[in-house]
Enzyme design. Sequence first.
Site, PDB file in Angstrom:
ATOM      1  CE  LYS A   1       7.508  -9.652  -0.830  1.00  0.00           C
ATOM      2  NZ  LYS A   1       7.353  -8.946   0.246  1.00  0.00           N
ATOM      3  CB  SER A   2       5.231 -10.987  -8.465  1.00  0.00           C
ATOM      4  OG  SER A   2       5.458  -9.762  -9.245  1.00  0.00           O
ATOM      5  CG  HIS A   3       4.344  -5.307  -5.459  1.00  0.00           C
ATOM      6  ND1 HIS A   3       5.184  -5.936  -4.821  1.00  0.00           N
ATOM      7  CD2 HIS A   3       3.580  -4.962  -4.635  1.00  0.00           C
ATOM      8  CE1 HIS A   3       4.927  -5.658  -3.531  1.00  0.00           C
ATOM      9  NE2 HIS A   3       3.780  -4.809  -3.343  1.00  0.00           N
TER      10      HIS A   3
ATOM     11  NE  ARG B   1      -3.886  -1.672  -0.556  1.00  0.00           N
ATOM     12  CZ  ARG B   1      -2.689  -0.933  -0.168  1.00  0.00           C
ATOM     13  NH1 ARG B   1      -1.490  -0.813  -0.646  1.00  0.00           N
ATOM     14  NH2 ARG B   1      -3.176   0.328   0.441  1.00  0.00           N
TER      15      ARG B   1
ATOM     16  CB  SER C   1      -1.309   3.302   0.331  1.00  0.00           C
ATOM     17  OG  SER C   1      -0.304   2.630   0.806  1.00  0.00           O
TER      18      SER C   1
END
Length: 146
Positions: A76-78, A99, A107
């Site tokens: 996974k990666s942001h 999102r 957030s």
Amino acid sequence: MLRNPDLDPNNEEMKEPLWVRSLDVGFDIVFDNYELAKTDMNSIAEKFSRVCPGKKKEDGMVLQIMKSQPSPRVIKSHFPLELHNKDLLKKCKVVYVARNPKDMMVSFYHYIRVTRSANYQGSLEKFTREIMKGNSLCSTTRVPSI
């Protein structure tokens, strides 16, 4: 009958914190730059010692842990797609989750204020302006006005 080891309560990895079991490819970069490395990195360092004996931490613990995992694996990666290998979409199955940008900013602002990793003290307005300019580890381009 095949059993999923991730659902087996006797699996030793189930005792690890979720963020250690499901590593983010950017953790090596983040931990190099934040205060968090002095405390919460211990769980990753322990896993690294266990699954990558003889390897150097300086070469990226998370990257080496990921490489040591059998395929298929979840990475996974942001980071935005343009920061990944150009062949990514040809070689991997990619699940993209997005999102609402307003929700993400609020957030992220609250997260960055309470986490030891950044200790951000600015206002939500200033934070939002910086994100929209692209001044974030997780953004590479200017965000249009919302």
